[in-house]
Design a protein around this motif. Structure first.
Motif, PDB file in Angstrom:
ATOM      1  N   LYS A   1       0.836  -1.211   0.000  1.00 38.00           N
ATOM      2  CA  LYS A   1       0.000   0.000   0.000  1.00 38.00           C
ATOM      3  C   LYS A   1       0.869   1.258   0.000  1.00 38.00           C
ATOM      4  N   GLN A   2       1.948   1.252   0.781  1.00 39.63           N
ATOM      5  CA  GLN A   2       2.854   2.404   0.804  1.00 39.63           C
ATOM      6  C   GLN A   2       3.487   2.622  -0.568  1.00 39.63           C
ATOM      7  N   ARG A   3       3.902   1.532  -1.209  1.00 40.67           N
ATOM      8  CA  ARG A   3       4.524   1.635  -2.537  1.00 40.67           C
ATOM      9  C   ARG A   3       3.532   2.224  -3.531  1.00 40.67           C
ATOM     10  N   ILE A   4       2.289   1.801  -3.468  1.00 45.66           N
ATOM     11  CA  ILE A   4       1.255   2.335  -4.363  1.00 45.66           C
ATOM     12  C   ILE A   4       1.043   3.826  -4.103  1.00 45.66           C
ATOM     13  N   LEU A   5       0.938   4.199  -2.842  1.00 38.14           N
ATOM     14  CA  LEU A   5       0.684   5.602  -2.490  1.00 38.14           C
ATOM     15  C   LEU A   5       1.818   6.537  -2.897  1.00 38.14           C
ATOM     16  N   THR A   6       3.043   6.031  -2.943  1.00 39.71           N
ATOM     17  CA  THR A   6       4.187   6.881  -3.270  1.00 39.71           C
ATOM     18  C   THR A   6       4.595   6.776  -4.743  1.00 39.71           C
ATOM     19  N   SER A   7       3.795   6.092  -5.545  1.00 40.31           N
ATOM     20  CA  SER A   7       4.118   5.894  -6.962  1.00 40.31           C
ATOM     21  C   SER A   7       3.395   6.902  -7.838  1.00 40.31           C
ATOM     22  N   GLN A   8       3.907   7.032  -9.046  1.00 37.25           N
ATOM     23  CA  GLN A   8       3.273   7.839 -10.081  1.00 37.25           C
ATOM     24  C   GLN A   8       2.364   6.936 -10.903  1.00 37.25           C
ATOM     25  N   LYS A   9       1.388   7.523 -11.570  1.00 37.22           N
ATOM     26  CA  LYS A   9       0.504   6.744 -12.439  1.00 37.22           C
ATOM     27  C   LYS A   9       1.335   5.950 -13.454  1.00 37.22           C
ATOM     28  N   GLY A  10       0.995   4.676 -13.614  1.00 37.78           N
ATOM     29  CA  GLY A  10       1.681   3.830 -14.578  1.00 37.78           C
ATOM     30  C   GLY A  10       2.970   3.196 -14.094  1.00 37.78           C
ATOM     31  N   ASP A  11       3.413   3.510 -12.862  1.00 36.05           N
ATOM     32  CA  ASP A  11       4.622   2.867 -12.339  1.00 36.05           C
ATOM     33  C   ASP A  11       4.388   1.369 -12.195  1.00 36.05           C
ATOM     34  N   ARG A  12       5.469   0.610 -12.375  1.00 36.05           N
ATOM     35  CA  ARG A  12       5.416  -0.837 -12.291  1.00 36.05           C
ATOM     36  C   ARG A  12       6.476  -1.312 -11.313  1.00 36.05           C
ATOM     37  N   TRP A  13       6.103  -2.255 -10.441  1.00 35.48           N
ATOM     38  CA  TRP A  13       7.018  -2.711  -9.406  1.00 35.48           C
ATOM     39  C   TRP A  13       7.003  -4.223  -9.293  1.00 35.48           C
ATOM     40  N   ARG A  14       8.153  -4.773  -8.970  1.00 35.41           N
ATOM     41  CA  ARG A  14       8.300  -6.207  -8.739  1.00 35.41           C
ATOM     42  C   ARG A  14       8.276  -6.445  -7.229  1.00 35.41           C
ATOM     43  N   LEU A  15       7.348  -7.294  -6.776  1.00 35.41           N
ATOM     44  CA  LEU A  15       7.258  -7.655  -5.366  1.00 35.41           C
ATOM     45  C   LEU A  15       8.400  -8.604  -5.024  1.00 35.41           C
ATOM     46  N   PRO A  16       9.228  -8.255  -4.037  1.00 38.32           N
ATOM     47  CA  PRO A  16      10.363  -9.113  -3.684  1.00 38.32           C
ATOM     48  C   PRO A  16       9.901 -10.450  -3.104  1.00 38.32           C
ATOM     49  N   MET A  17      10.755 -11.433  -3.228  1.00 33.99           N
ATOM     50  CA  MET A  17      10.477 -12.758  -2.678  1.00 33.99           C
ATOM     51  C   MET A  17      11.290 -12.950  -1.403  1.00 33.99           C
ATOM     52  N   ASN A  18      11.044 -12.101  -0.424  1.00 37.75           N
ATOM     53  CA  ASN A  18      11.680 -12.303   0.868  1.00 37.75           C
ATOM     54  C   ASN A  18      10.695 -11.946   1.966  1.00 37.75           C
ATOM     55  N   TRP A  19      11.041 -12.238   3.181  1.00 39.61           N
ATOM     56  CA  TRP A  19      10.093 -12.155   4.276  1.00 39.61           C
ATOM     57  C   TRP A  19      10.150 -10.824   5.024  1.00 39.61           C
ATOM     58  N   THR A  20      11.126  -9.987   4.738  1.00 38.42           N
ATOM     59  CA  THR A  20      11.275  -8.724   5.460  1.00 38.42           C
ATOM     60  C   THR A  20      10.873  -7.562   4.557  1.00 38.42           C
ATOM     61  N   PRO A  21       9.658  -7.042   4.728  1.00 37.86           N
ATOM     62  CA  PRO A  21       9.179  -5.972   3.861  1.00 37.86           C
ATOM     63  C   PRO A  21       9.952  -4.667   4.033  1.00 37.86           C
ATOM     64  N   GLY A  22       9.970  -3.906   2.958  1.00 37.83           N
ATOM     65  CA  GLY A  22      10.533  -2.567   2.945  1.00 37.83           C
ATOM     66  C   GLY A  22      10.197  -1.930   1.613  1.00 37.83           C
ATOM     67  N   VAL A  23       9.654  -0.734   1.644  1.00 34.63           N
ATOM     68  CA  VAL A  23       9.218  -0.094   0.403  1.00 34.63           C
ATOM     69  C   VAL A  23      10.379   0.070  -0.569  1.00 34.63           C
ATOM     70  N   GLU A  24      11.588   0.213  -0.049  1.00 37.52           N
ATOM     71  CA  GLU A  24      12.764   0.379  -0.903  1.00 37.52           C
ATOM     72  C   GLU A  24      13.176  -0.927  -1.585  1.00 37.52           C
ATOM     73  N   LYS A  25      12.610  -2.038  -1.174  1.00 37.21           N
ATOM     74  CA  LYS A  25      12.974  -3.335  -1.746  1.00 37.21           C
ATOM     75  C   LYS A  25      12.228  -3.655  -3.044  1.00 37.21           C
ATOM     76  N   PHE A  26      11.160  -2.922  -3.335  1.00 35.39           N
ATOM     77  CA  PHE A  26      10.475  -3.110  -4.610  1.00 35.39           C
ATOM     78  C   PHE A  26      11.411  -2.654  -5.719  1.00 35.39           C
ATOM     79  N   THR A  27      11.505  -3.420  -6.790  1.00 36.69           N
ATOM     80  CA  THR A  27      12.340  -3.000  -7.915  1.00 36.69           C
ATOM     81  C   THR A  27      11.437  -2.574  -9.063  1.00 36.69           C
TER      82      THR A  27
END
Length: 146
Positions: free
Chosen positions: A107-133
């Motif tokens: 939700k944080q990644r979505i809120l801080t993104s621009q329209k049309g941004d695309r992100w890859r959800l990491p495959m690890n257990w420790t979340p962090g908005v900076e970990k989305f690529t």
């Protein structure tokens, strides 16, 4: 905020996220629930975007196999979240656990993104908005780093 899960995410996972979401201003939908079976992704995405949709979450880890499809996702204006290639190996409970574990950060990644941004959800257990690529736009950036 309006978020739609695509047809590649189990409706059971969508219902679990919906049941756990405490913020009543967030509308969580599913292609399975809201559109007819077999609807093409660009069709539902543009309808959803025009209806005020903000983001979509996919279960299609192979989005970059057909980069022309990614262009439609970008042009819809929806922020999109895509799983990493290991997603299918997680099966039902693993997929549900990962989506729920990352939900607040997603939700944080979505809120801080621009329209049309695309992100890859990491495959690890420790979340962090900076970990989305970011997933690159194949028209301009090629597929490097995607």
């Amino acid at each position: 905020m309006k978020i739609k899960f695509d047809a590649n995410v189990s409706p059971k996972i969508v219902r679990a996220v919906r049941a756990l979401e405490a913020d009543s201003s967030i509308e969580i939908g599913s292609v399975h629930e809201d559109y007819q079976a077999g609807i093409a992704d660009p069709d539902w995405m543009f309808k959803f975007s025009k209806a005020g949709g903000d983001a979509m979450i996919s279960g299609d880890h192979n989005i970059l196999q057909k980069p022309e499809n990614l262009i439609a996702y970008i042009e819809s204006g929806l922020v999109s979240i895509w799983p990493s290639p290991g997603w299918p190996d997680l099966k039902r409970f693993g997929q549900a656990a990962l989506v729920i574990r990352w939900w607040i950060t997603t939700k944080q990644r979505i809120l801080t993104s621009q329209k049309g941004d695309r992100w890859r959800l990491p495959m690890n257990w420790t979340p962090g908005v900076e970990k989305f690529t970011p997933i690159k736009d194949p028209r301009f950036d090629g597929l490097a780093g995607a």
